[in-house]
Structure formats: C-alpha cells, structure tokens
Design a protein around this motif. Structure first.
Motif, PDB file in Angstrom:
ATOM      1  N   GLY A  99       0.819  -1.217   0.000  1.00  0.00           N
ATOM      2  CA  GLY A  99       0.000   0.000   0.000  1.00  0.00           C
ATOM      3  C   GLY A  99       0.845   1.256   0.000  1.00  0.00           C
ATOM      4  O   GLY A  99       1.955   1.279  -0.527  1.00  0.00           O
ATOM      5  N   SER A 158       1.124   5.096   2.572  1.00  0.00           N
ATOM      6  CA  SER A 158       0.506   5.910   3.629  1.00  0.00           C
ATOM      7  C   SER A 158      -0.234   7.110   3.043  1.00  0.00           C
ATOM      8  O   SER A 158      -1.221   7.572   3.617  1.00  0.00           O
ATOM      9  CB  SER A 158       1.552   6.370   4.643  1.00  0.00           C
ATOM     10  N   VAL A 169       7.777   7.521   4.763  1.00  0.00           N
ATOM     11  CA  VAL A 169       9.231   7.413   4.555  1.00  0.00           C
ATOM     12  C   VAL A 169       9.864   8.803   4.587  1.00  0.00           C
ATOM     13  O   VAL A 169      10.815   9.055   5.332  1.00  0.00           O
ATOM     14  CB  VAL A 169       9.538   6.736   3.194  1.00  0.00           C
TER      15      VAL A 169
HETATM   16 FE1  SF4 Z   1       3.870   5.750  -0.367  1.00  0.00          FE
HETATM   17 FE2  SF4 Z   1       5.976   6.956   0.709  1.00  0.00          FE
HETATM   18 FE3  SF4 Z   1       6.115   4.366   0.169  1.00  0.00          FE
HETATM   19 FE4  SF4 Z   1       6.048   6.161  -1.840  1.00  0.00          FE
HETATM   20  S1  SF4 Z   1       7.659   5.904  -0.333  1.00  0.00           S
HETATM   21  S2  SF4 Z   1       4.868   4.264  -1.707  1.00  0.00           S
HETATM   22  S3  SF4 Z   1       4.726   7.725  -0.965  1.00  0.00           S
HETATM   23  S4  SF4 Z   1       4.751   5.317   1.656  1.00  0.00           S
END
Ligand code: SF4
Ligand code: 13P
Length: 357
Positions: free
Chosen positions: A141, A143, A229
């Motif tokens: 998924g 966030s 992240v």
């Molecule tokens: Fe989503 Fe951030 Fe992962 Fe990209 S890096 S898929 S924006 S959680």
C-alpha cells in the motif's frame, strides 16, 4: 459530454473478457555452474550493490522470471524504489510514477506485472483496461493513498465549490475518480498553474503541496496526508551531513517536509533526482529519499559516492523476486478497478498525461 479523446462512462463499463492462462510448473531454482556463467555479466554490473553471498540465491530467480516473462507475454514495470536485483535484474521499464504511468499507455504485452505499490498497479489497469495487471503482493500500500477516501474528496468539493481538485497519483482509483486531474511530484507545479486560477486543492500530500506553494503565486490548499518514509527526515539530520562534509551535495524528494527541502541543493521526483546526479556527477551525494534508490543509481554512476540514510518503504519492500515469480507462475494477484469509477479515474490520469507544456 466527453471531450475529444476522453472516455465516456459507457466505454468505461465495457468489461474485458476473462482470460484463461495455462498452468506452468514452478521452475527449478538451482544455482548451477552453467547458470553462474550465463548470469556472470549481470552480476558484474551489480556487484557493488548486491553482496556475492546473496547472488546464488537471486540469480536462479532472475533467470526464471526473465524466461517466464516471455512465455506469459508479460512486461515488468518497476518503480525506482525497487531493490537492485529487481530494478537491474528483471524490470523491462523502470522509472518514477509519471514515467510508469506514461509507459503503461504504450505496453504491447498482454500482461503487466507491477513492481511497486497498489496505486501504481491500479493506474496501469486504468490505462490498460483490457490487459491483465498483476501485483506480486496485493498488500503493498502507501501511507499517502491511505490518508484520504473518495468521500473526503466529495466533502472537499462541497467545502470549496468551483476550486479545481488535483490529486497526487499516490491515491486510490476511487479518489482519482473524484478529482479533476492527477499530478506526480515531477509535474505538480505545471498542473497547479495549468488552471489559470488563484487557488487549487492539491491533495493528499501536505508537504508536496507546501513545497509547490513556495514556487507559485497560486494558493495551494493541502490535506494532511504524509509519506511515512519522507516525513522521517529532519533538517537537523541534513545540517549534520553538511557539518560532517561541507562539500557534500544534498538532493531531496518533495514529499519531504519543507524545512528538509530548504536544506537541500536540489529537489525533484525520483527520476528528477536520478537525472540530476547523472548530469552533475557530484563527488559525494546524499539522496534524501527511499533507501534502495541510491543502490540503483550507484550501479550506473560508479564515480559518485552515495551517502545512504536508510529509510525503507515497507510497502515497496513487499515486492521480492520470489513473489514476482509466483505472480508469473500462478498469474496472481490480479488488480481490477470497479467499472463504475474506472472511467472517471482514467480521465483524471489521462488529463495529466495529455497536458502539454
Ligand atoms: Fe507511499 Fe511513501 Fe512508500 Fe512512496 S515511499 S509508496 S509515498 S509510503
Ligand atoms: P515519484 O517516483 O513520482 O517521485 O514518487 C515517489 C514515491 O514516493 C512513489 O511512491
């Protein structure tokens, strides 16, 4: 009324015929001397980022996946955050979110394996309604995508009547369907300014919206979604890099908080960052983004030293050679989009792709 080239709800409702795939056996995964010899040129390329002790495990998977891809008439689209054995070993097309969406419109193979997260697979399906789109782990998924629903967007439209709604591509098809157009980090500024109005909603990434707002006179209304992240990076951390090495070059993704981006020498999408390194060839660079990207870029930039803060995206890391092979053998997990929302969601993505400079 649909604009020229845009899909109507009726066309969106045309259901593709279910395709039947013949079963194939799980290939033998033995690291034989013959295989080692055949795979040696690839290992030579990636040896600085894949330890030799891991190669005998990866090589049979890479070999089997590349063989099965042909048998299944499949193409592998991989995001820049995929690990090097996927990015350099099995991907046919690798890129940032915008590049993957654009490439998805050109795919000729009948099967797309999306090595990335679920919203990317959905975007590929939206653009290829008659093709089979598979994701090796359906739980991959995001966030940002999880931070907003279609009902939230409908409420925003009521609250801000007449204000264009731009949704980041990191959203579900349901959310895209409620918006006027999509954007990615590489075209967000252009899209914000394309409406010629004094305010727009740019959702759900609060930091991307704030970073874009700094570059334009358009008022950008944000939502409180964050990338788990990029939100972890801090300006103090970046200042410490500079203190340790005043010559270091810092480049950051615009999903980082504005205070982090303010400390960077350059900010851009994942491919924007890669191109920047290729062009500027800094002696030492820190890429303030997901961890695997530095490994992937290091392969093609042996003269650049990468300082690697390791913030991993747990969702991207759900994709592995093992589950890619499972995808090809068992033809799973298939990604579908509800036909009732697919037409409008596709329109939002196509408007973005078709937007001229
Ligand atoms: Fe989503 Fe951030 Fe992962 Fe990209 S890096 S898929 S924006 S959680
Ligand atoms: P881009 O590849 O478009 O820069 O997006 C980064 C990201 O976080 C994708 O999930």
């Amino acid at each position: 009324m649909a604009l020229a080239g845009e899909l109507t709800r009726e066309t969106a409702l045309v259901k593709p015929k279910a395709r039947v795939f013949k079963p194939v056996d799980m290939p033998e995964l033995e690291y034989t001397p013959g295989l080692a010899k055949e795979m040696a040129p690839l290992y030579e390329k990636v040896k600085n980022v894949i330890p030799s002790v891991e190669w005998p495990f990866f090589a049979p998977y890479i070999h089997a996946i590349n063989r099965l891809k042909k048998e299944r008439d499949a193409v592998i689209l991989a995001h820049n955050y995929q690990t090097p054995e996927i990015f350099h070993g099995v991907a046919d097309i690798a890129g940032d979110s915008l590049q993957l969406a654009k490439e998805a419109t050109k795919v000729e193979a009948s099967v797309i394996i999306q090595c990335g997260v679920h919203f990317m697979a959905e975007t590929s399906k939206l653009l290829n309604p008659t093709k089979t789109v598979l994701i090796p782990d359906v739980k991959a998924g995001c966030s940002l995508a999880d931070s907003i629903t279609g009902a939230d967007v409908r409420l925003l439209r009521e609250t801000y009547p007449g204000v264009p709604i731009i949704t980041y591509v990191n959203t579900s098809a349901e959310v895209k369907a409620e918006s006027d157009i999509c954007c990615t980090s590489s075209n967000a500024l252009k899209i914000v300014e394309s409406f010629g109005v004094d305010r727009v909603l740019c959702i759900p990434d609060e930091y991307l919206a704030q970073n874009i707002a700094k570059q334009t006179d358009v008022k950008v209304i944000a939502w409180k979604g964050h990338c788990e992240v990029h939100e972890r990076f801090t300006p103090e951390e970046l200042r410490q890099y500079r203190k340790d090495d005043p010559n270091i070059v810092i480049i950051a993704h615009p999903e980082c908080p504005p205070a982090v981006v303010a400390e960077a020498d350059f900010s851009g999408s994942t491919s924007g960052m890669i191109d920047w390194v290729k062009k500027n060839k800094p002696a030492r660079v820190v890429m303030v983004t997901e961890c695997s990207m530095s490994d992937n870029v290091a392969v093609e930039n042996p003269d650049v030293e990468f300082v690697r803060p390791c913030n991993l995206c747990p969702h991207m890391k759900r994709i592995s050679l093992k589950n890619i092979l499972d995808s090809l053998v068992y033809m799973r997990e298939e990604v579908t989009v509800d036909p009732l929302i697919a037409g409008r969601a596709r329109l939002a993505v196509e408007r973005m792709i078709n937007l001229k400079n």
